[in-house]
Write a protein that holds these residues in place. Structure first.
Motif, PDB file in Angstrom:
ATOM      1  N   THR A 126       6.105  85.781  50.944  1.00 12.96           N
ATOM      2  CA  THR A 126       5.654  86.376  52.210  1.00 12.96           C
ATOM      3  C   THR A 126       6.632  87.419  52.749  1.00 12.96           C
ATOM      4  O   THR A 126       6.299  88.163  53.658  1.00 12.96           O
ATOM      5  CB  THR A 126       5.473  85.299  53.309  1.00 12.96           C
ATOM      6  OG1 THR A 126       6.748  84.708  53.593  1.00 12.96           O
ATOM      7  CG2 THR A 126       4.493  84.221  52.885  1.00 12.96           C
ATOM      8  N   CYS A 127       7.861  87.425  52.215  1.00 12.52           N
ATOM      9  CA  CYS A 127       8.842  88.361  52.792  1.00 12.52           C
ATOM     10  C   CYS A 127       9.891  88.774  51.760  1.00 12.52           C
ATOM     11  O   CYS A 127      10.148  88.052  50.787  1.00 12.52           O
ATOM     12  CB  CYS A 127       9.557  87.735  53.986  1.00 12.52           C
ATOM     13  SG  CYS A 127      10.040  86.013  53.779  1.00 12.52           S
TER      14      CYS A 127
ATOM     15  N   ASP B 218       3.994  75.762  55.162  1.00 10.18           N
ATOM     16  CA  ASP B 218       4.061  76.619  56.354  1.00 10.18           C
ATOM     17  C   ASP B 218       5.275  77.540  56.369  1.00 10.18           C
ATOM     18  O   ASP B 218       5.359  78.438  57.209  1.00 10.18           O
ATOM     19  CB  ASP B 218       4.089  75.762  57.624  1.00 10.18           C
ATOM     20  CG  ASP B 218       2.783  75.010  57.797  1.00 10.18           C
ATOM     21  OD1 ASP B 218       1.742  75.555  57.381  1.00 10.18           O
ATOM     22  OD2 ASP B 218       2.820  73.873  58.305  1.00 10.18           O
TER      23      ASP B 218
ATOM     24  N   HIS C 112       6.685  76.434  48.120  1.00 10.21           N
ATOM     25  CA  HIS C 112       5.425  76.410  48.870  1.00 10.21           C
ATOM     26  C   HIS C 112       4.801  75.016  48.840  1.00 10.21           C
ATOM     27  O   HIS C 112       4.261  74.545  49.848  1.00 10.21           O
ATOM     28  CB  HIS C 112       4.470  77.445  48.270  1.00 10.21           C
ATOM     29  CG  HIS C 112       3.198  77.585  49.041  1.00 10.21           C
ATOM     30  ND1 HIS C 112       3.144  78.060  50.337  1.00 10.21           N
ATOM     31  CD2 HIS C 112       1.912  77.302  48.702  1.00 10.21           C
ATOM     32  CE1 HIS C 112       1.897  78.064  50.758  1.00 10.21           C
ATOM     33  NE2 HIS C 112       1.136  77.603  49.784  1.00 10.21           N
TER      34      HIS C 112
ATOM     35  N   CYS D 206      10.954  84.178  51.020  1.00  6.00           N
ATOM     36  CA  CYS D 206      11.503  85.519  50.787  1.00  6.00           C
ATOM     37  C   CYS D 206      12.156  85.670  49.418  1.00  6.00           C
ATOM     38  O   CYS D 206      12.773  84.733  48.905  1.00  6.00           O
ATOM     39  CB  CYS D 206      12.617  85.828  51.786  1.00  6.00           C
ATOM     40  SG  CYS D 206      12.098  86.035  53.475  1.00  6.00           S
TER      41      CYS D 206
ATOM     42  N   GLU E 225       7.893  80.487  55.516  1.00  7.69           N
ATOM     43  CA  GLU E 225       7.822  81.822  54.924  1.00  7.69           C
ATOM     44  C   GLU E 225       8.808  81.884  53.771  1.00  7.69           C
ATOM     45  O   GLU E 225       9.898  81.306  53.839  1.00  7.69           O
ATOM     46  CB  GLU E 225       8.164  82.857  55.972  1.00  7.69           C
ATOM     47  CG  GLU E 225       7.142  82.765  57.080  1.00  7.69           C
ATOM     48  CD  GLU E 225       7.076  84.004  57.897  1.00  7.69           C
ATOM     49  OE1 GLU E 225       7.151  85.103  57.320  1.00  7.69           O
ATOM     50  OE2 GLU E 225       6.951  83.853  59.095  1.00  7.69           O
TER      51      GLU E 225
ATOM     52  N   TYR F 279       4.443  88.056  63.647  1.00  4.51           N
ATOM     53  CA  TYR F 279       4.338  86.591  63.743  1.00  4.51           C
ATOM     54  C   TYR F 279       3.204  86.146  64.649  1.00  4.51           C
ATOM     55  O   TYR F 279       2.878  86.804  65.634  1.00  4.51           O
ATOM     56  CB  TYR F 279       5.649  86.009  64.278  1.00  4.51           C
ATOM     57  CG  TYR F 279       6.823  86.332  63.401  1.00  4.51           C
ATOM     58  CD1 TYR F 279       6.901  85.837  62.099  1.00  4.51           C
ATOM     59  CD2 TYR F 279       7.850  87.148  63.860  1.00  4.51           C
ATOM     60  CE1 TYR F 279       7.975  86.148  61.291  1.00  4.51           C
ATOM     61  CE2 TYR F 279       8.930  87.453  63.052  1.00  4.51           C
ATOM     62  CZ  TYR F 279       8.986  86.960  61.763  1.00  4.51           C
ATOM     63  OH  TYR F 279      10.045  87.270  60.971  1.00  4.51           O
TER      64      TYR F 279
ATOM     65  N   THR G 262       6.416  90.975  54.709  1.00  6.75           N
ATOM     66  CA  THR G 262       7.372  91.332  55.771  1.00  6.75           C
ATOM     67  C   THR G 262       8.701  91.745  55.152  1.00  6.75           C
ATOM     68  O   THR G 262       9.093  91.213  54.116  1.00  6.75           O
ATOM     69  CB  THR G 262       7.604  90.090  56.667  1.00  6.75           C
ATOM     70  OG1 THR G 262       6.344  89.624  57.118  1.00  6.75           O
ATOM     71  CG2 THR G 262       8.463  90.408  57.870  1.00  6.75           C
TER      72      THR G 262
ATOM     73  N   GLU H 161      11.922  79.662  57.310  1.00  6.55           N
ATOM     74  CA  GLU H 161      11.837  80.652  56.235  1.00  6.55           C
ATOM     75  C   GLU H 161      12.956  80.404  55.232  1.00  6.55           C
ATOM     76  O   GLU H 161      14.087  80.117  55.621  1.00  6.55           O
ATOM     77  CB  GLU H 161      12.017  82.024  56.883  1.00  6.55           C
ATOM     78  CG  GLU H 161      12.099  83.160  55.919  1.00  6.55           C
ATOM     79  CD  GLU H 161      12.091  84.484  56.663  1.00  6.55           C
ATOM     80  OE1 GLU H 161      11.172  84.701  57.459  1.00  6.55           O
ATOM     81  OE2 GLU H 161      13.017  85.270  56.460  1.00  6.55           O
TER      82      GLU H 161
END
Ligand code: XIL
Length: 481
Positions: free
Chosen positions: A240-241, A202, A197, A206, A204, A371, A272, A157
Protein backbone atom coordinates in the motif's frame (compact mmCIF):
# COMPACT_ATOMS: atom_id res chain seq x y z
CA UNK A 1 19.99 5.23 34.28
CA UNK A 2 17.79 8.20 33.64
CA UNK A 3 19.63 11.40 32.72
CA UNK A 4 18.66 14.06 35.20
CA UNK A 5 21.53 16.40 34.65
CA UNK A 6 20.22 18.03 31.54
CA UNK A 7 19.35 21.40 33.02
CA UNK A 8 22.82 21.96 34.37
CA UNK A 9 24.48 20.42 31.34
CA UNK A 10 22.57 22.54 28.92
CA UNK A 11 22.66 25.62 31.13
CA UNK A 12 20.01 27.47 29.22
CA UNK A 13 18.28 30.48 30.66
CA UNK A 14 15.04 29.22 32.13
CA UNK A 15 12.83 31.08 29.71
CA UNK A 16 14.65 29.66 26.69
CA UNK A 17 14.33 26.16 28.05
CA UNK A 18 10.60 26.57 28.51
CA UNK A 19 10.34 27.79 24.95
CA UNK A 20 12.38 24.84 23.79
CA UNK A 21 10.19 22.40 25.66
CA UNK A 22 7.11 23.89 24.12
CA UNK A 23 8.82 23.62 20.77
CA UNK A 24 8.59 27.29 20.04
CA UNK A 25 10.87 28.79 17.48
CA UNK A 26 12.73 31.96 18.07
CA UNK A 27 9.73 33.81 16.72
CA UNK A 28 7.65 32.15 19.40
CA UNK A 29 4.08 31.61 18.35
CA UNK A 30 1.14 30.68 20.49
CA UNK A 31 2.06 27.81 22.77
CA UNK A 32 -0.60 25.58 21.25
CA UNK A 33 0.77 25.82 17.72
CA UNK A 34 2.72 22.65 17.29
CA UNK A 35 3.73 20.60 14.30
CA UNK A 36 1.44 17.80 15.41
CA UNK A 37 -1.56 20.05 15.75
CA UNK A 38 -1.12 21.49 12.27
CA UNK A 39 -0.40 18.02 10.86
CA UNK A 40 -3.53 16.57 12.42
CA UNK A 41 -5.71 19.36 11.06
CA UNK A 42 -4.34 18.47 7.63
CA UNK A 43 -4.99 14.73 7.96
CA UNK A 44 -1.27 13.96 7.92
CA UNK A 45 1.28 12.35 10.21
CA UNK A 46 4.56 14.06 11.00
CA UNK A 47 6.99 12.49 13.40
CA UNK A 48 10.31 11.04 14.32
CA UNK A 49 11.97 8.03 15.91
CA UNK A 50 12.26 7.19 19.53
CA UNK A 51 16.04 6.90 19.80
CA UNK A 52 17.51 3.82 21.43
CA UNK A 53 18.56 6.05 24.34
CA UNK A 54 14.86 6.66 25.09
CA UNK A 55 14.22 2.93 25.34
CA UNK A 56 17.11 2.65 27.79
CA UNK A 57 15.88 5.57 29.93
CA UNK A 58 19.11 7.30 29.04
CA UNK A 59 17.91 10.52 27.47
CA UNK A 60 17.20 14.06 28.64
CA UNK A 61 13.65 14.71 29.89
CA UNK A 62 13.16 17.37 27.21
CA UNK A 63 13.24 14.64 24.58
CA UNK A 64 9.95 12.99 25.46
CA UNK A 65 8.28 16.27 26.28
CA UNK A 66 9.05 17.69 22.85
CA UNK A 67 8.40 14.39 21.14
CA UNK A 68 4.86 13.98 22.34
CA UNK A 69 4.04 17.67 22.03
CA UNK A 70 5.25 18.05 18.47
CA UNK A 71 4.69 14.75 16.67
CA UNK A 72 1.89 12.30 15.86
CA UNK A 73 3.75 9.35 14.34
CA UNK A 74 6.61 7.37 15.84
CA UNK A 75 9.11 4.68 14.85
CA UNK A 76 11.57 2.70 16.96
CA UNK A 77 15.17 3.43 15.97
CA UNK A 78 16.27 -0.19 16.46
CA UNK A 79 13.86 -1.94 18.80
CA UNK A 80 11.48 -3.56 16.31
CA UNK A 81 14.18 -4.90 14.03
CA UNK A 82 14.72 -8.65 13.63
CA UNK A 83 17.69 -8.91 16.00
CA UNK A 84 15.78 -7.02 18.69
CA UNK A 85 12.49 -8.89 18.44
CA UNK A 86 13.75 -12.45 17.83
CA UNK A 87 17.27 -12.59 19.31
CA UNK A 88 17.11 -16.40 19.52
CA UNK A 89 15.20 -18.70 17.20
CA UNK A 90 11.49 -18.57 17.99
CA UNK A 91 12.15 -16.67 21.24
CA UNK A 92 10.60 -13.27 20.94
CA UNK A 93 11.30 -10.16 22.95
CA UNK A 94 8.62 -7.51 22.71
CA UNK A 95 9.54 -5.58 25.84
CA UNK A 96 10.90 -2.45 24.18
CA UNK A 97 8.43 -2.44 21.31
CA UNK A 98 5.62 -2.74 23.85
CA UNK A 99 7.05 0.21 25.75
CA UNK A 100 6.80 2.33 22.62
CA UNK A 101 3.30 1.16 21.78
CA UNK A 102 2.13 1.98 25.30
CA UNK A 103 3.64 5.45 25.04
CA UNK A 104 2.09 5.96 21.60
CA UNK A 105 -1.36 4.86 22.73
CA UNK A 106 -1.26 7.09 25.79
CA UNK A 107 -0.35 10.06 23.61
CA UNK A 108 -2.45 9.32 20.52
CA UNK A 109 0.56 8.79 18.29
CA UNK A 110 0.50 6.55 15.21
CA UNK A 111 3.08 3.74 15.17
CA UNK A 112 5.17 2.68 12.16
CA UNK A 113 6.74 -0.76 12.48
CA UNK A 114 10.32 -0.93 11.23
CA UNK A 115 11.38 -3.38 9.78
CA UNK A 116 10.39 -7.01 9.04
CA UNK A 117 12.55 -8.31 6.17
CA UNK A 118 15.92 -6.55 5.98
CA UNK A 119 19.41 -7.85 5.24
CA UNK A 120 20.85 -5.78 8.10
CA UNK A 121 20.47 -6.24 11.87
CA UNK A 122 19.66 -9.91 11.42
CA UNK A 123 20.75 -12.10 14.38
CA UNK A 124 23.56 -14.59 13.86
CA UNK A 125 21.35 -17.63 14.27
CA UNK A 126 19.59 -16.73 11.00
CA UNK A 127 22.92 -16.62 9.17
CA UNK A 128 23.52 -20.21 10.27
CA UNK A 129 20.81 -21.18 7.77
CA UNK A 130 22.51 -19.45 4.83
CA UNK A 131 21.44 -20.90 1.51
CA UNK A 132 18.74 -23.17 2.98
CA UNK A 133 15.71 -21.93 1.11
CA UNK A 134 12.94 -23.89 2.83
CA UNK A 135 14.34 -23.20 6.28
CA UNK A 136 14.78 -19.48 5.59
CA UNK A 137 11.23 -19.21 4.24
CA UNK A 138 9.97 -20.87 7.42
CA UNK A 139 12.10 -18.58 9.60
CA UNK A 140 10.91 -15.41 7.85
CA UNK A 141 7.29 -16.50 7.87
CA UNK A 142 7.40 -17.36 11.56
CA UNK A 143 9.08 -14.07 12.39
CA UNK A 144 6.63 -11.94 10.42
CA UNK A 145 3.59 -13.83 11.63
CA UNK A 146 4.49 -13.66 15.32
CA UNK A 147 5.69 -10.05 15.33
CA UNK A 148 2.81 -8.68 13.26
CA UNK A 149 0.22 -10.70 15.20
CA UNK A 150 1.65 -9.41 18.47
CA UNK A 151 1.22 -5.82 17.29
CA UNK A 152 -2.00 -6.32 15.33
CA UNK A 153 -4.17 -3.25 15.57
CA UNK A 154 -1.41 -1.31 17.35
CA UNK A 155 1.13 -0.85 14.59
CA UNK A 156 -0.62 1.03 11.79
CA UNK A 157 1.99 0.43 9.11
CA UNK A 158 4.95 -1.87 8.55
CA UNK A 159 8.13 -1.49 6.58
CA UNK A 160 7.65 -5.02 5.31
CA UNK A 161 10.83 -5.03 3.24
CA UNK A 162 13.69 -2.62 3.80
CA UNK A 163 16.58 -1.81 1.46
CA UNK A 164 16.29 -4.82 -0.86
CA UNK A 165 17.66 -3.03 -3.92
CA UNK A 166 21.31 -2.87 -4.94
CA UNK A 167 23.59 -0.12 -3.79
CA UNK A 168 25.09 0.48 -7.19
CA UNK A 169 21.89 1.51 -8.93
CA UNK A 170 22.09 -1.17 -11.57
CA UNK A 171 18.36 -1.65 -11.34
CA UNK A 172 18.31 -5.00 -9.63
CA UNK A 173 17.87 -6.59 -6.24
CA UNK A 174 20.64 -6.53 -3.67
CA UNK A 175 22.20 -9.89 -4.37
CA UNK A 176 25.10 -9.96 -1.91
CA UNK A 177 25.18 -9.75 1.87
CA UNK A 178 21.48 -10.49 2.03
CA UNK A 179 20.69 -13.76 3.73
CA UNK A 180 17.12 -13.53 2.41
CA UNK A 181 17.88 -12.86 -1.25
CA UNK A 182 20.80 -15.23 -1.45
CA UNK A 183 18.92 -18.07 0.21
CA UNK A 184 15.41 -17.55 -1.13
CA UNK A 185 15.58 -15.30 -4.19
CA UNK A 186 13.39 -12.30 -4.98
CA UNK A 187 10.28 -14.20 -3.95
CA UNK A 188 11.13 -13.42 -0.32
CA UNK A 189 9.74 -9.95 -0.91
CA UNK A 190 6.40 -11.10 -2.33
CA UNK A 191 6.01 -13.66 0.45
CA UNK A 192 6.84 -11.10 3.15
CA UNK A 193 4.01 -8.84 1.97
CA UNK A 194 1.54 -11.73 1.84
CA UNK A 195 2.45 -13.03 5.31
CA UNK A 196 2.26 -9.55 6.84
CA UNK A 197 -1.16 -9.00 5.31
CA UNK A 198 -2.38 -12.35 6.58
CA UNK A 199 -1.32 -11.46 10.12
CA UNK A 200 -2.85 -7.97 10.07
CA UNK A 201 -5.13 -7.26 7.12
CA UNK A 202 -5.70 -3.68 8.30
CA UNK A 203 -2.07 -2.60 8.47
CA UNK A 204 -0.54 -0.56 5.67
CA UNK A 205 2.41 -2.28 4.08
CA UNK A 206 5.43 -0.43 2.71
CA UNK A 207 8.51 -1.11 0.66
CA UNK A 208 11.18 1.18 2.20
CA UNK A 209 14.58 2.14 0.76
CA UNK A 210 17.26 4.81 0.54
CA UNK A 211 18.38 6.81 -2.50
CA UNK A 212 15.01 6.49 -4.17
CA UNK A 213 14.78 10.25 -3.71
CA UNK A 214 17.45 10.60 -6.39
CA UNK A 215 15.03 10.74 -9.30
CA UNK A 216 13.19 8.60 -11.82
CA UNK A 217 15.93 8.43 -14.41
CA UNK A 218 16.25 5.34 -16.54
CA UNK A 219 18.00 2.60 -14.58
CA UNK A 220 17.66 4.48 -11.30
CA UNK A 221 16.67 2.91 -8.04
CA UNK A 222 13.43 4.93 -8.00
CA UNK A 223 12.42 3.65 -11.44
CA UNK A 224 13.15 0.12 -10.34
CA UNK A 225 10.89 0.58 -7.32
CA UNK A 226 8.06 1.88 -9.50
CA UNK A 227 8.43 -1.11 -11.84
CA UNK A 228 8.26 -3.50 -8.89
CA UNK A 229 5.20 -1.76 -7.45
CA UNK A 230 3.52 -2.19 -10.84
CA UNK A 231 4.36 -5.88 -10.76
CA UNK A 232 3.18 -6.29 -7.16
CA UNK A 233 -0.10 -4.54 -7.89
CA UNK A 234 -0.65 -6.61 -11.02
CA UNK A 235 -0.08 -9.78 -8.99
CA UNK A 236 -2.24 -8.73 -6.04
CA UNK A 237 0.68 -8.49 -3.67
CA UNK A 238 -0.73 -6.33 -0.85
CA UNK A 239 1.59 -3.33 -0.96
CA UNK A 240 0.00 0.00 0.00
CA UNK A 241 2.95 2.36 0.42
CA UNK A 242 6.53 3.13 -0.47
CA UNK A 243 8.91 4.76 2.00
CA UNK A 244 11.70 6.97 0.77
CA UNK A 245 14.22 7.18 3.58
CA UNK A 246 15.75 10.48 2.40
CA UNK A 247 19.01 10.63 4.33
CA UNK A 248 20.42 13.53 2.36
CA UNK A 249 22.99 16.26 2.54
CA UNK A 250 22.76 19.99 2.45
CA UNK A 251 24.05 19.96 -1.15
CA UNK A 252 21.12 17.87 -2.43
CA UNK A 253 18.87 20.73 -3.34
CA UNK A 254 16.88 18.99 -6.04
CA UNK A 255 15.72 16.02 -4.04
CA UNK A 256 12.37 17.51 -2.95
CA UNK A 257 11.29 17.73 -6.58
CA UNK A 258 12.49 14.17 -7.18
CA UNK A 259 10.24 13.10 -4.33
CA UNK A 260 7.35 14.95 -5.93
CA UNK A 261 7.87 13.08 -9.21
CA UNK A 262 8.00 9.76 -7.37
CA UNK A 263 4.79 10.60 -5.50
CA UNK A 264 3.05 11.34 -8.78
CA UNK A 265 4.26 8.08 -10.35
CA UNK A 266 3.03 6.09 -7.34
CA UNK A 267 -0.30 7.94 -7.25
CA UNK A 268 -1.06 6.38 -10.61
CA UNK A 269 -0.62 2.98 -8.99
CA UNK A 270 -2.78 3.94 -6.02
CA UNK A 271 0.13 3.69 -3.61
CA UNK A 272 1.07 6.18 -0.90
CA UNK A 273 4.55 7.67 -0.67
CA UNK A 274 5.96 8.39 2.78
CA UNK A 275 9.13 10.16 3.74
CA UNK A 276 10.37 7.77 6.38
CA UNK A 277 13.83 8.72 7.66
CA UNK A 278 14.58 12.31 6.68
CA UNK A 279 17.72 14.05 7.82
CA UNK A 280 19.57 16.82 5.98
CA UNK A 281 23.12 16.66 7.27
CA UNK A 282 26.15 18.92 6.99
CA UNK A 283 29.60 17.38 6.46
CA UNK A 284 30.87 16.38 9.88
CA UNK A 285 33.94 18.58 9.62
CA UNK A 286 31.79 21.68 9.44
CA UNK A 287 30.53 21.24 13.00
CA UNK A 288 31.18 24.41 14.96
CA UNK A 289 31.69 26.51 11.82
CA UNK A 290 28.17 26.72 10.50
CA UNK A 291 26.70 30.15 9.80
CA UNK A 292 23.18 31.50 9.99
CA UNK A 293 23.05 31.19 6.20
CA UNK A 294 23.92 27.48 6.42
CA UNK A 295 21.06 26.86 8.84
CA UNK A 296 18.74 28.96 6.68
CA UNK A 297 19.65 26.81 3.68
CA UNK A 298 18.91 23.68 5.65
CA UNK A 299 15.58 25.21 6.63
CA UNK A 300 14.87 26.01 3.00
CA UNK A 301 15.33 22.37 1.97
CA UNK A 302 13.17 21.16 4.88
CA UNK A 303 10.54 23.63 3.76
CA UNK A 304 10.59 22.32 0.19
CA UNK A 305 10.15 18.75 1.41
CA UNK A 306 7.22 19.82 3.57
CA UNK A 307 5.69 21.76 0.65
CA UNK A 308 5.90 18.70 -1.58
CA UNK A 309 4.55 16.49 1.19
CA UNK A 310 1.50 18.70 1.73
CA UNK A 311 0.84 19.28 -1.96
CA UNK A 312 0.90 15.66 -3.10
CA UNK A 313 -2.37 13.97 -2.15
CA UNK A 314 -0.88 10.47 -1.89
CA UNK A 315 1.72 11.39 0.72
CA UNK A 316 0.77 10.46 4.27
CA UNK A 317 3.74 10.45 6.64
CA UNK A 318 6.74 12.71 7.05
CA UNK A 319 9.17 11.05 9.45
CA UNK A 320 12.57 12.35 10.47
CA UNK A 321 15.36 10.05 11.69
CA UNK A 322 15.82 11.83 14.98
CA UNK A 323 14.59 14.81 16.92
CA UNK A 324 17.73 16.47 18.22
CA UNK A 325 21.26 16.76 16.85
CA UNK A 326 22.34 15.55 20.29
CA UNK A 327 21.16 12.03 19.34
CA UNK A 328 21.62 11.20 15.72
CA UNK A 329 23.05 8.32 13.74
CA UNK A 330 24.59 10.94 11.41
CA UNK A 331 27.41 11.79 13.81
CA UNK A 332 27.80 8.24 15.04
CA UNK A 333 27.84 6.42 11.71
CA UNK A 334 27.49 8.67 8.70
CA UNK A 335 30.25 11.27 8.84
CA UNK A 336 27.59 13.95 8.84
CA UNK A 337 26.16 16.23 11.48
CA UNK A 338 23.34 18.52 12.58
CA UNK A 339 20.66 17.20 10.21
CA UNK A 340 17.57 17.51 12.41
CA UNK A 341 15.00 20.10 13.56
CA UNK A 342 16.36 20.68 17.07
CA UNK A 343 19.94 21.47 18.00
CA UNK A 344 22.02 19.74 20.66
CA UNK A 345 20.46 21.93 23.34
CA UNK A 346 16.94 21.03 22.21
CA UNK A 347 16.48 24.49 20.73
CA UNK A 348 14.37 24.55 17.55
CA UNK A 349 16.52 25.47 14.54
CA UNK A 350 15.46 27.57 11.54
CA UNK A 351 14.45 24.22 10.00
CA UNK A 352 11.72 23.95 12.64
CA UNK A 353 10.37 27.38 11.73
CA UNK A 354 10.48 26.43 8.04
CA UNK A 355 8.41 23.31 8.64
CA UNK A 356 5.86 25.36 10.58
CA UNK A 357 5.83 28.04 7.88
CA UNK A 358 5.11 25.44 5.22
CA UNK A 359 2.28 23.94 7.26
CA UNK A 360 0.71 27.34 7.75
CA UNK A 361 1.08 28.19 4.07
CA UNK A 362 -0.98 25.10 3.22
CA UNK A 363 -4.36 25.55 4.91
CA UNK A 364 -6.17 22.41 6.06
CA UNK A 365 -8.91 23.02 3.51
CA UNK A 366 -6.38 22.62 0.69
CA UNK A 367 -4.44 19.61 1.95
CA UNK A 368 -5.82 16.24 0.95
CA UNK A 369 -5.37 13.19 3.11
CA UNK A 370 -4.86 9.67 1.83
CA UNK A 371 -6.36 8.29 5.06
CA UNK A 372 -9.87 7.34 6.08
CA UNK A 373 -11.56 8.95 9.05
CA UNK A 374 -11.01 5.78 11.15
CA UNK A 375 -7.29 5.95 10.55
CA UNK A 376 -7.12 9.64 11.37
CA UNK A 377 -9.26 9.33 14.48
CA UNK A 378 -8.99 5.70 15.52
CA UNK A 379 -11.53 4.56 18.07
CA UNK A 380 -9.86 3.83 21.38
CA UNK A 381 -9.12 0.20 22.07
CA UNK A 382 -9.40 0.03 25.85
CA UNK A 383 -8.35 -3.60 26.01
CA UNK A 384 -5.11 -2.59 24.35
CA UNK A 385 -4.49 0.07 26.94
CA UNK A 386 -5.64 2.94 24.78
CA UNK A 387 -7.80 4.32 27.53
CA UNK A 388 -4.99 4.96 29.95
CA UNK A 389 -5.65 8.66 29.64
CA UNK A 390 -9.33 8.10 30.54
CA UNK A 391 -10.17 8.51 26.85
CA UNK A 392 -11.39 11.50 24.95
CA UNK A 393 -14.54 10.91 26.80
CA UNK A 394 -14.34 12.33 30.22
CA UNK A 395 -12.03 15.17 29.50
CA UNK A 396 -13.70 18.30 30.80
CA UNK A 397 -11.81 20.12 28.07
CA UNK A 398 -14.22 18.92 25.41
CA UNK A 399 -13.96 22.03 23.36
CA UNK A 400 -16.10 23.19 20.51
CA UNK A 401 -13.78 24.68 17.92
CA UNK A 402 -14.83 27.24 15.41
CA UNK A 403 -18.28 27.54 16.93
CA UNK A 404 -19.46 23.95 16.52
CA UNK A 405 -21.72 22.78 19.34
CA UNK A 406 -23.86 19.77 20.18
CA UNK A 407 -26.88 19.32 22.39
CA UNK A 408 -28.95 16.28 23.28
CA UNK A 409 -32.71 16.53 23.49
CA UNK A 410 -34.38 13.23 24.26
CA UNK A 411 -32.81 10.78 21.84
CA UNK A 412 -31.79 13.31 19.23
CA UNK A 413 -28.40 14.98 19.03
CA UNK A 414 -28.55 18.46 17.56
CA UNK A 415 -25.40 19.84 15.95
CA UNK A 416 -24.82 23.45 15.04
CA UNK A 417 -21.87 25.12 13.37
CA UNK A 418 -20.87 22.34 10.95
CA UNK A 419 -18.22 23.62 8.55
CA UNK A 420 -19.80 25.03 5.47
CA UNK A 421 -16.94 25.57 3.13
CA UNK A 422 -14.53 22.68 3.55
CA UNK A 423 -16.05 19.32 4.03
CA UNK A 424 -17.47 17.13 1.36
CA UNK A 425 -20.38 16.75 3.71
CA UNK A 426 -21.03 20.42 3.86
CA UNK A 427 -23.70 20.42 1.21
CA UNK A 428 -25.90 18.15 3.25
CA UNK A 429 -24.85 19.81 6.50
CA UNK A 430 -23.75 16.35 7.65
CA UNK A 431 -21.20 15.17 10.16
CA UNK A 432 -19.95 11.83 11.44
CA UNK A 433 -21.21 11.02 14.92
CA UNK A 434 -19.40 8.46 17.08
CA UNK A 435 -20.68 7.44 20.49
CA UNK A 436 -18.38 5.91 23.12
CA UNK A 437 -19.09 4.43 26.51
CA UNK A 438 -17.44 6.00 29.53
CA UNK A 439 -14.48 3.66 29.17
CA UNK A 440 -13.92 5.02 25.69
CA UNK A 441 -15.14 1.97 23.76
CA UNK A 442 -16.88 2.83 20.51
CA UNK A 443 -20.49 1.67 20.66
CA UNK A 444 -22.36 3.43 17.89
CA UNK A 445 -21.66 5.48 14.76
CA UNK A 446 -23.95 7.33 12.46
CA UNK A 447 -24.10 10.29 10.11
CA UNK A 448 -26.07 13.36 11.01
CA UNK A 449 -28.63 14.74 8.58
CA UNK A 450 -29.72 18.34 8.59
CA UNK A 451 -27.89 19.00 11.82
CA UNK A 452 -29.43 16.13 13.80
CA UNK A 453 -28.51 12.53 14.62
CA UNK A 454 -30.87 9.87 15.85
CA UNK A 455 -29.54 8.02 18.91
CA UNK A 456 -32.74 6.14 19.70
CA UNK A 457 -31.15 2.70 19.57
CA UNK A 458 -28.73 3.44 22.40
CA UNK A 459 -29.55 2.28 25.92
CA UNK A 460 -29.99 4.76 28.75
CA UNK A 461 -26.82 5.97 30.33
CA UNK A 462 -23.84 8.29 30.23
CA UNK A 463 -21.82 8.42 27.02
CA UNK A 464 -19.31 10.47 25.16
CA UNK A 465 -20.14 11.69 21.71
CA UNK A 466 -17.66 12.84 19.09
CA UNK A 467 -18.89 14.81 16.10
CA UNK A 468 -16.55 15.30 13.18
CA UNK A 469 -17.36 17.30 10.08
CA UNK A 470 -14.24 16.76 8.04
CA UNK A 471 -12.27 19.64 9.46
CA UNK A 472 -13.40 20.03 13.05
CA UNK A 473 -14.28 17.69 15.89
CA UNK A 474 -16.13 18.24 19.11
CA UNK A 475 -16.20 15.79 21.99
CA UNK A 476 -18.87 16.00 24.68
CA UNK A 477 -20.32 13.97 27.51
CA UNK A 478 -24.05 13.27 27.08
CA UNK A 479 -26.74 11.57 29.12
CA UNK A 480 -29.30 9.48 27.28
CA UNK A 481 -32.54 8.95 29.14
C1 XIL B 1 20.11 2.94 12.00
C2 XIL B 1 20.05 3.35 13.46
O1 XIL B 1 19.79 4.73 13.54
C3 XIL B 1 21.34 3.03 14.16
O2 XIL B 1 21.23 3.25 15.55
C4 XIL B 1 21.72 1.56 13.91
O3 XIL B 1 22.99 1.30 14.48
C5 XIL B 1 21.76 1.27 12.43
O4 XIL B 1 20.51 1.58 11.88
N1 XIL B 1 18.13 3.00 7.32
C6 XIL B 1 17.25 2.32 8.15
C7 XIL B 1 17.38 2.47 9.63
O5 XIL B 1 16.32 1.69 7.66
O6 XIL B 1 16.96 1.33 10.31
C8 XIL B 1 18.80 2.81 10.00
O7 XIL B 1 18.84 3.06 11.41
C9 XIL B 1 19.27 4.02 9.24
C10 XIL B 1 19.27 3.73 7.76
Amino acid sequence: MKKIHSLSRIALPRITLCAAILGMGLNAHAADETIRQLAKERGRFIGTILNSEWFNDDIEPEFEEIHKTQFNVVVAENEMKFDATEPNEDEFNFEKGDKMVKYALANNIRVRGHALAWHSQVPNWVNNYKGQKEKLLAVLKNHITKVVTHYKGKVAEWDVVNEAINDDYNADWRSTNSVWYEGIGAEFLDSAFVWTHEADPDAELCYNDYSIEWGLREGSKASFVVEQVKRWKANNIPITCVGTQTHIEIAHETTPQNVRALAKALAELNVTLNITELDIGFPKGSAGNLSAADYAKQGHIYRQFMDVFLEEPNMGEFVMWGLTDAHSWLDEQQGKTEGLLYDKQYKPKPAYDSVMASLKAHPASEVKTPYSETILNPPKDCDAGGCGDSTIAIMPSAVAKKGMSVQIAGRTLFITGIATEKSANAASNAAKVDVFDMQGRPIYSTQSANGAADLSTIAEGLYVVRVHDGSTSIVKKISIK
